[in-house]
Enzyme design. Structure first.
Site, PDB file in Angstrom:
ATOM      1  N   GLY A 189      39.208  35.895  41.654  1.00 15.83           N
ATOM      2  CA  GLY A 189      40.440  36.494  42.152  1.00 15.83           C
ATOM      3  C   GLY A 189      41.657  36.455  41.259  1.00 15.83           C
ATOM      4  O   GLY A 189      42.668  37.098  41.566  1.00 15.83           O
TER       5      GLY A 189
ATOM      6  N   PRO B 184      35.285  33.935  38.422  1.00 20.77           N
ATOM      7  CA  PRO B 184      36.166  34.997  37.931  1.00 20.77           C
ATOM      8  C   PRO B 184      35.372  36.210  37.464  1.00 20.77           C
ATOM      9  O   PRO B 184      34.292  36.069  36.878  1.00 20.77           O
ATOM     10  CB  PRO B 184      36.881  34.341  36.744  1.00 20.77           C
ATOM     11  CG  PRO B 184      35.935  33.287  36.272  1.00 20.77           C
ATOM     12  CD  PRO B 184      35.166  32.821  37.485  1.00 20.77           C
ATOM     13  N   GLY B 185      35.891  37.383  37.747  1.00 22.77           N
ATOM     14  CA  GLY B 185      35.283  38.621  37.255  1.00 22.77           C
ATOM     15  C   GLY B 185      36.295  39.358  36.401  1.00 22.77           C
ATOM     16  O   GLY B 185      36.245  39.374  35.174  1.00 22.77           O
ATOM     17  N   ARG B 186      37.300  39.925  37.104  1.00 18.47           N
ATOM     18  CA  ARG B 186      38.299  40.758  36.441  1.00 18.47           C
ATOM     19  C   ARG B 186      38.938  40.090  35.223  1.00 18.47           C
ATOM     20  O   ARG B 186      39.090  40.700  34.174  1.00 18.47           O
ATOM     21  CB  ARG B 186      39.406  41.091  37.457  1.00 18.47           C
ATOM     22  CG  ARG B 186      40.434  42.059  36.934  1.00 18.47           C
ATOM     23  CD  ARG B 186      41.623  42.151  37.895  1.00 18.47           C
ATOM     24  NE  ARG B 186      41.273  42.214  39.277  1.00 18.47           N
ATOM     25  CZ  ARG B 186      41.126  43.345  39.980  1.00 18.47           C
ATOM     26  NH1 ARG B 186      41.321  44.508  39.400  1.00 18.47           N
ATOM     27  NH2 ARG B 186      40.805  43.295  41.260  1.00 18.47           N
TER      28      ARG B 186
ATOM     29  N   ARG C 131      39.516  53.414  40.206  1.00 20.09           N
ATOM     30  CA  ARG C 131      40.571  52.499  40.651  1.00 20.09           C
ATOM     31  C   ARG C 131      41.892  53.202  41.004  1.00 20.09           C
ATOM     32  O   ARG C 131      42.482  52.892  42.033  1.00 20.09           O
ATOM     33  CB  ARG C 131      40.795  51.378  39.630  1.00 20.09           C
ATOM     34  CG  ARG C 131      39.539  50.543  39.369  1.00 20.09           C
ATOM     35  CD  ARG C 131      39.814  49.231  38.643  1.00 20.09           C
ATOM     36  NE  ARG C 131      40.534  48.307  39.492  1.00 20.09           N
ATOM     37  CZ  ARG C 131      41.826  48.095  39.443  1.00 20.09           C
ATOM     38  NH1 ARG C 131      42.555  48.723  38.556  1.00 20.09           N
ATOM     39  NH2 ARG C 131      42.399  47.260  40.277  1.00 20.09           N
TER      40      ARG C 131
ATOM     41  N   TYR D  46      42.700  52.581  44.865  1.00 23.12           N
ATOM     42  CA  TYR D  46      43.693  51.523  45.157  1.00 23.12           C
ATOM     43  C   TYR D  46      45.088  51.879  44.637  1.00 23.12           C
ATOM     44  O   TYR D  46      45.930  50.988  44.509  1.00 23.12           O
ATOM     45  CB  TYR D  46      43.300  50.195  44.496  1.00 23.12           C
ATOM     46  CG  TYR D  46      41.845  49.826  44.587  1.00 23.12           C
ATOM     47  CD1 TYR D  46      41.283  49.372  45.776  1.00 23.12           C
ATOM     48  CD2 TYR D  46      41.039  49.890  43.452  1.00 23.12           C
ATOM     49  CE1 TYR D  46      39.953  49.016  45.829  1.00 23.12           C
ATOM     50  CE2 TYR D  46      39.704  49.530  43.505  1.00 23.12           C
ATOM     51  CZ  TYR D  46      39.165  49.092  44.702  1.00 23.12           C
ATOM     52  OH  TYR D  46      37.845  48.735  44.749  1.00 23.12           O
TER      53      TYR D  46
ATOM     54  N   CYS E 179      36.800  68.021  41.840  1.00 23.86           N
ATOM     55  CA  CYS E 179      37.487  68.910  42.774  1.00 23.86           C
ATOM     56  C   CYS E 179      38.114  68.146  43.927  1.00 23.86           C
ATOM     57  O   CYS E 179      37.697  68.278  45.083  1.00 23.86           O
ATOM     58  CB  CYS E 179      36.498  69.942  43.287  1.00 23.86           C
ATOM     59  SG  CYS E 179      35.763  70.806  41.907  1.00 23.86           S
ATOM     60  N   GLU E 180      39.051  67.294  43.624  1.00 22.99           N
ATOM     61  CA  GLU E 180      39.820  66.571  44.639  1.00 22.99           C
ATOM     62  C   GLU E 180      41.200  66.307  44.080  1.00 22.99           C
ATOM     63  O   GLU E 180      41.317  65.919  42.921  1.00 22.99           O
ATOM     64  CB  GLU E 180      39.192  65.192  44.922  1.00 22.99           C
ATOM     65  CG  GLU E 180      37.900  65.263  45.664  1.00 22.99           C
ATOM     66  CD  GLU E 180      37.639  64.022  46.496  1.00 22.99           C
ATOM     67  OE1 GLU E 180      38.603  63.368  46.934  1.00 22.99           O
ATOM     68  OE2 GLU E 180      36.462  63.740  46.706  1.00 22.99           O
TER      69      GLU E 180
ATOM     70  N   TYR F 210      35.501  46.637  37.106  1.00 20.85           N
ATOM     71  CA  TYR F 210      35.449  47.579  38.212  1.00 20.85           C
ATOM     72  C   TYR F 210      35.661  49.014  37.730  1.00 20.85           C
ATOM     73  O   TYR F 210      36.201  49.842  38.451  1.00 20.85           O
ATOM     74  CB  TYR F 210      36.465  47.189  39.305  1.00 20.85           C
ATOM     75  CG  TYR F 210      36.287  45.756  39.770  1.00 20.85           C
ATOM     76  CD1 TYR F 210      35.163  45.404  40.503  1.00 20.85           C
ATOM     77  CD2 TYR F 210      37.200  44.757  39.423  1.00 20.85           C
ATOM     78  CE1 TYR F 210      34.969  44.087  40.909  1.00 20.85           C
ATOM     79  CE2 TYR F 210      37.005  43.436  39.828  1.00 20.85           C
ATOM     80  CZ  TYR F 210      35.890  43.112  40.563  1.00 20.85           C
ATOM     81  OH  TYR F 210      35.702  41.816  40.960  1.00 20.85           O
TER      82      TYR F 210
HETATM   83  N1  LLP Z   1      33.642  36.173  44.193  1.00 22.73           N
HETATM   84  C1  LLP Z   1      33.525  36.944  45.285  1.00 22.73           C
HETATM   85  C2  LLP Z   1      32.815  36.412  46.458  1.00 22.73           C
HETATM   86  C3  LLP Z   1      34.080  38.233  45.306  1.00 22.73           C
HETATM   87  O1  LLP Z   1      33.974  38.991  46.390  1.00 22.73           O
HETATM   88  C4  LLP Z   1      34.767  38.721  44.149  1.00 22.73           C
HETATM   89  C5  LLP Z   1      35.352  40.058  44.122  1.00 22.73           C
HETATM   90  C6  LLP Z   1      34.846  37.878  43.016  1.00 22.73           C
HETATM   91  C7  LLP Z   1      34.279  36.612  43.085  1.00 22.73           C
HETATM   92  C8  LLP Z   1      35.521  38.286  41.746  1.00 22.73           C
HETATM   93  O2  LLP Z   1      36.875  38.555  41.925  1.00 22.73           O
HETATM   94  P1  LLP Z   1      37.789  38.848  40.627  1.00 22.73           P
HETATM   95  O3  LLP Z   1      37.866  37.571  39.816  1.00 22.73           O
HETATM   96  O4  LLP Z   1      37.155  39.940  39.846  1.00 22.73           O
HETATM   97  O5  LLP Z   1      39.084  39.246  41.195  1.00 22.73           O
HETATM   98  N2  LLP Z   1      37.031  46.790  43.051  1.00 22.73           N
HETATM   99  C9  LLP Z   1      38.274  46.074  43.185  1.00 22.73           C
HETATM  100  C10 LLP Z   1      38.053  44.573  43.206  1.00 22.73           C
HETATM  101  C11 LLP Z   1      37.066  44.110  44.256  1.00 22.73           C
HETATM  102  C12 LLP Z   1      36.826  42.626  44.255  1.00 22.73           C
HETATM  103  C13 LLP Z   1      35.714  42.249  45.159  1.00 22.73           C
HETATM  104  N3  LLP Z   1      35.321  40.873  45.111  1.00 22.73           N
HETATM  105  C14 LLP Z   1      39.216  46.509  42.072  1.00 22.73           C
HETATM  106  O6  LLP Z   1      38.866  47.374  41.265  1.00 22.73           O
HETATM  107  O7  LLP Z   1      40.369  46.040  42.009  1.00 22.73           O
END
Ligand code: LLP
Length: 429
Positions: free
Chosen positions: A250, A290-292, A328, A332, A358-359, A387
């Site tokens: 997150g 962490p992902g993002r 994105r 969002y 076409c949107e 993402y």
């Molecule tokens: N762990 C769980 C259980 C999650 O659901 C998520 C993200 C993460 C970790 C990783 O979160 P991050 O560190 O990436 O914030 N598509 C959206 C974001 C969706 C996030 C969903 N869950 C976007 O493009 O902003």
């Protein structure tokens, strides 16, 4: 020193006398010529650097960084992260298969999150001997126990608790309030652990929490972990000892950084300090997901301008990338910086940057001030590593982009561009 840091934190910068945008020194113009557009380009250097920021921030305790595969599930990126010690947070059988394909040795470093797991997905994860299931309901726990029993194994689980903490982010990606579909009400968790501790096929292993995504302040993470560590302490006093706290993912990035403003090391340090403080004497292993933060700023989507068109007062820059390649902004209202790969001289203009789908929702930017661009120019949409490709689709029967991974001075194609035959492959007439 400062500018070095900026180059590290944002790999896309103008290089050479002609000021052509590059990824770690590899010209985006050259990559677009070789591989075509739209094209995702990633800096492997930055991906590893970001992983290391988390690993060193928590070096003082036993921990595992479980990269959230959903952010970018490209095999080459998973392999790169696994080689550098990462574990993985998965949410589907498909993501499990990706981890096993990219880095089978990392199976024991996988946590399985997600609000709706099927029996088949649970079976595959039990067979792979993953580290832990993050369970989101009592009925899922019962299903896990029954699948484990069938295989004669004990399933390690954490309950994903819902701590009822507000995090200031887009409502679609906020998850930590009682009104959300995620997790188990933290007030009910202790009773569920107590019951599960008596089940021969279940091993209470940890507690997990994830309060949302693109959260820029460290405070909500601290608040959530404080509640979780309190629960862990209470359970310990009742004889249920959990060896893991999983703090979820997150941590957000600065999409408006414009090169200067963001200091990723300081952000991670602030996040780690909030979590450390909230762990309050918990001596087990910390997992984070962490992902993002690991992949977003390492990636750009390179696109070619097809046309510049005026409708009334508005100027539209129409690109060969569209909402199916990067959804994105449409989904969002997200902001992505857009920079010309080779800037032209001249006055800035206010334009909409849009794709060919076409949107009306198919836009990357609205009323954006930009240097002049012409048909044939290349643009880079920055901070698109998370993402982006992972949420791409074939909408409008468009083929999904290719991906290139830059590693130091070298680069390679890590996903070929889809072709018409890929598009038609699964269908019968
Ligand atoms: N762990 C769980 C259980 C999650 O659901 C998520 C993200 C993460 C970790 C990783 O979160 P991050 O560190 O990436 O914030 N598509 C959206 C974001 C969706 C996030 C969903 N869950 C976007 O493009 O902003």
């Amino acid at each position: 020193m400062k500018s070095d840091q900026n180059n590290l934190s944002r790999p896309f910068h103008a290089a050479g006398a002609r000021g052509v945008l590059a990824c770690d020194g590899v010209s985006l113009q050259a990559l677009a010529k070789q591989y075509g557009t739209p094209l995702y380009v990633y800096s492997g250097t930055q991906i590893v650097e970001r992983l290391r920021l988390f690993q060193s921030a928590f070096a003082g305790r036993e921990h595992l960084v479980c990269y959230a595969v959903k952010a970018n599930s490209s095999l080459a990126i998973l392999k790169l992260l696994a080689e550098n010690g990462a574990g993985f947070d998965i949410v589907s059988g498909g993501e499990l298969a990706r981890v096993l394909a990219a880095a089978p040795e990392a199976a024991g470093r996988v946590v399985f999150s997600g609000v709706g797991k099927t029996a088949e997905e649970i079976d595959a994860a039990l067979d792979a001997k993953i580290l832990e299931f993050n369970v989101e309901s009592e009925s899922e726990l019962a299903l896990l126990a029954s699948r484990a029993k069938k295989r004669g194994v004990k399933a390690r689980f954490a309950l994903r608790v819902n701590p009822d903490v507000f995090a200031d982010t887009h409502p679609y990606i906020s998850t930590g309030l009682r009104e959300h579909k995620f997790g188990i009400d933290i007030r009910q968790a202790a009773a569920i652990y107590r019951a599960a501790a008596k089940n021969k096929w279940l091993e209470p292993h940890g507690i997990s929490v994830h309060i949302g995504s693109q959260i820029r302040s460290a405070d909500p993470f601290g608040a959530a972990i404080r509640r979780v560590s309190k629960l862990a302490a209470q359970l310990r006093s009742e004889g249920v000892s959990l060896c893991v706290i999983d703090a979820g993912g997150g941590l957000g990035i600065d999409y408006h950084a414009g090169g200067d403003a963001s200091d990723p090391a300081a952000k991670v340090a602030e996040y780690a300090a909030a979590i450390e403080k909230a762990l309050d004497g918990f001596e087990g292993r910390l997992l984070i997901e962490p992902g993002r933060f690991i992949v977003a700023q390492a990636g750009a989507l390179v696109t070619r301008v097809l046309n510049v068109k005026k409708n009334g007062k508005k100027t539209f820059v129409i690109t060969d990338a569209a909402m199916n390649d990067l959804i994105r902004p449409a989904l969002y209202q997200a902001y992505h910086e857009i920079v010309p790969v080779k800037p032209r001289a001249g006055r800035t203009r206010v334009v909409d940057v849009v794709g060919p789908v076409c949107e009306t929702g198919d836009f990357f930017a609205r009323d954006r001030e930009m240097k002049p661009v012409e048909a044939g120019d290349l643009l880079a949409l920055l901070d698109a590593g998370a993402y982006g490709m992972a949420q791409s689709s074939n909408y409008n029967s468009r083929m999904r982009p290719a991906e290139v991974l830059v590693e130091g001075k070298k680069y390679r194609l890590v996903r070929r561009r889809e072709e018409m035959r890929d598009l038609l492959a699964t269908e019968m007439v």
